[in-house]
Design an enzyme around this catalytic site. Structure first.
Site, PDB file in Angstrom:
ATOM      1  CE1 TYR A  52      -4.619   1.152  -0.157  1.00 51.10           C
ATOM      2  CE2 TYR A  52      -4.751  -1.291   0.590  1.00 51.10           C
ATOM      3  CZ  TYR A  52      -5.733  -0.348   0.276  1.00 51.10           C
ATOM      4  OH  TYR A  52      -6.122  -0.562  -0.068  1.00 51.10           O
ATOM      5  CD  GLU A  54      -5.768   5.298   1.259  1.00 49.66           C
ATOM      6  OE1 GLU A  54      -5.171   6.528   1.907  1.00 49.66           O
ATOM      7  OE2 GLU A  54      -5.819   4.252   0.714  1.00 49.66           O
ATOM      8  CG  ASP A 198      -8.522  10.202 -23.564  1.00 53.56           C
ATOM      9  OD1 ASP A 198      -6.876   9.625 -23.667  1.00 53.56           O
ATOM     10  OD2 ASP A 198      -9.175   9.628 -23.507  1.00 53.56           O
ATOM     11  CB  THR A 224      -4.712   3.916 -21.881  1.00 56.20           C
ATOM     12  OG1 THR A 224      -3.509   3.980 -23.440  1.00 56.20           O
ATOM     13  CG2 THR A 224      -5.882   4.206 -21.921  1.00 56.20           C
ATOM     14  CE  LYS A 227      -7.058   1.956 -24.620  1.00 57.99           C
ATOM     15  NZ  LYS A 227      -7.553   3.510 -25.121  1.00 57.99           N
ATOM     16  NE  ARG A 233      -6.512  -3.772 -19.336  1.00 62.87           N
ATOM     17  CZ  ARG A 233      -6.830  -3.714 -20.342  1.00 62.87           C
ATOM     18  NH1 ARG A 233      -5.601  -4.552 -20.916  1.00 62.87           N
ATOM     19  NH2 ARG A 233      -7.226  -2.996 -21.537  1.00 62.87           N
TER      20      ARG A 233
HETATM   21  C1  LIG Z   1      -9.037   3.085 -24.602  1.00 66.31           C
HETATM   22  C2  LIG Z   1      -9.530   4.413 -24.036  1.00 66.31           C
HETATM   23  C3  LIG Z   1      -9.884   5.384 -22.527  1.00 66.31           C
HETATM   24  C4  LIG Z   1     -10.055   4.751 -21.332  1.00 66.31           C
HETATM   25  O1  LIG Z   1      -8.750   3.527 -20.600  1.00 66.31           O
HETATM   26  P1  LIG Z   1      -9.408   2.564 -19.631  1.00 66.31           P
HETATM   27  O2  LIG Z   1      -7.699   1.949 -19.807  1.00 66.31           O
HETATM   28  O3  LIG Z   1     -10.031   1.426 -20.649  1.00 66.31           O
HETATM   29  O4  LIG Z   1     -10.327   3.110 -18.750  1.00 66.31           O
HETATM   30  C5  LIG Z   1     -10.223   6.414 -22.348  1.00 66.31           C
HETATM   31  N1  LIG Z   1      -9.663   7.205 -23.715  1.00 66.31           N
HETATM   32  C6  LIG Z   1      -9.617   7.100 -24.711  1.00 66.31           C
HETATM   33  C7  LIG Z   1      -9.457   8.194 -26.163  1.00 66.31           C
HETATM   34  C8  LIG Z   1      -9.395   5.642 -25.423  1.00 66.31           C
HETATM   35  O5  LIG Z   1      -9.102   5.073 -26.146  1.00 66.31           O
END
Ligand SMILES: *Cc1c(COP(=O)(O)O)cnc(C)c1O
Length: 425
Positions: A52, A54, A198, A224, A227, A233
């Protein structure tokens, strides 16, 4: 010798074995998926899952942080370096939580946010009606031009001027073209909004310098880590110094408790890997492969939204093929080609049975596949779409896919050579 898992939980062990076989014996072409390196996998499965932590380095709420503080500091420094950002927060459990943290740091509930609609390629958390983000904020949604499939920046600006949002979100989950983050930044400035960018899908391409970074043009950048960035993740936030405190507070204690230290550790490893010439090569090949695959698919009469791709993904509009997205995705899956059905801009069909298919090249490129294999894969798509109800053809393609996969190992065997990994020491 039996592994601990095999011994203590043979049922789960068996299922994991099956999933491992599925991941090596199929063409994984969901554009948000990848294979992590062995080093990242090791960090994910490490003793840090027991801890942990925090708070933030130097300001924790539990003792025993001699090591966690050093790990998180390394992760933050690596993130700042490769994204050239003033500040980084590496604790978000996922991209979705990172987005919500960004909004909550910048605006109050009830304020207006403006993002790309899900059916036009945006993410749920960009204010889609089924998402919490549309309940707590007043959500305005923009789309793409239904004819070109591309952003019409004048229209987006007009909508922003009409609704005066406090946050404008750039970025997408199913947009095959480069996004002009500078224009989004200017539009936000003109209406007095904050710009949240994003880059969940393309952060690997941004780090490699293939797509222009939004960092100079956005108040907060969210991504993220799993990807194209090819980490575990998780989620991450980058921001200007002026927002650093608000962003950190929004993540913890605003939204989360203890960070997932095993994930955070693996993020640190992935960030070091992303800071290598090998990673730049990889990201370039991802884009080259996508371009080649797009070209071949179009030669076979597939309509691609926007007529091609600038990044790692493409969207097929299947309406001219007389097949819907879902049955095509299911037939491909039976032939060991894993994609996802998706809406296309202006789709007349409902989202649970849309007219499109989304696919991408990050995972198959990690396996080492190149243009030559893209030609073969395009041929598989042609065969399946023409034989959607013919089981023997689908099974035959499945055997050919397996043969192709057997020539490209999955990166349990994929390690960045340590001499090139100058951040690892
Ligand atoms: C995949 C994605 C997310 C969310 O990611 P998670 O880890 O699945 O919550 C947010 N924004 C965009 C543009 C994404 O492609």
């Amino acid at each position: 010798m039996l592994s601990a898992l095999e011994l203590y939980d043979p049922q789960i062990y068996e299922l994991l074995t099956q999933e491992k076989a599925r991941q090596s014996g199929s063409l994984r072409m969901i554009p948000s998926e990848n294979y992590v390196s062995k080093a990242v996998m090791q960090a994910t499965g490490s003793c840090l899952t027991n801890k942990y932590a925090e708070g933030y380095p130097g300001k924790r709420y539990y003792e025993g942080q001699q090591v966690t503080d050093l790990i998180e500091t390394l992760a933050v420094e690596r993130a700042k370096k490769i994204f050239q950002a003033d500040h980084a927060n590496v604790q978000s459990y996922s991209g979705s939580v990172a987005n919500i943290a960004a909004y909550s740091a910048l605006v109050a509930t009830g304020d207006t946010i403006m993002g790309l609609s899900l059916t036009n390629g945006g993410h749920l958390t960009h204010g889609w009606k089924a998402s919490f983000t549309s309940n707590v904020y007043n959500s305005v949604q923009y789309g793409v031009d239904p004819k070109t499939g591309r952003f019409d920046y004048d229209k987006i600006e007009a909508l922003a001027k009409e609704h005066r949002p406090k946050v404008i979100i750039s970025g997408a989950t199913a947009y095959p073209r480069e996004i002009d983050f500078e224009i989004f930044g200017e539009i936000a400035k003109r209406v007095g909004a904050c710009h949240v960018s994003d880059i969940a899908h393309i952060s690997g391409l941004v780090v490699a310098g293939i797509h222009k970074s939004p960092v100079p043009y956005a108040d907060v950048v969210s991504t993220t880590t799993h990807k194209t960035l090819r980490g575990p993740r998780g989620g991450m936030l980058l921001c200007k110094a002026e927002h650093a405190k608000a962003i950190d507070r929004a993540v913890f204690p605003g939204l989360q408790g203890g960070p997932h230290m095993h994930t955070l550790t693996a993020i640190a490893v992935a960030l070091a890997e992303a800071d290598t010439p090998e990673f730049v090569q990889y990201a370039k090949q991802v884009v080259k492969n996508a371009a080649r695959l797009a070209e071949k698919l179009m030669e076979y009469g597939f309509n691609l939204v926007t007529g091609g791709t600038d990044n790692h993904l493409m969207l097929i509009d299947l309406r001219n093929k007389g097949v819907a997205g879902k049955p095509f995705a299911k037939a491909l899956d039976r032939a060991r080609i894993v994609t996802n059905y998706n809406t296309v801009p202006g789709d007349p069909a409902p989202p649970f049975n849309p007219s499109g298919l989304r696919l991408g090249t990050p995972a198959i490129t990690t396996r080492g596949m190149k243009e030559e294999q893209m030609d073969i894969i395009a041929g598989f798509f042609k065969k399946i779409v023409e034989n959607i109800d013919n089981n023997s053809v689908i099974e035959q393609v499945g055997r050919e896919v397996l043969l192709l996969c057997s020539q490209f190992s999955v990166p349990d065997h994929f390690i960045i050579p340590p001499e090139n990994n100058h951040l690892a020491t």
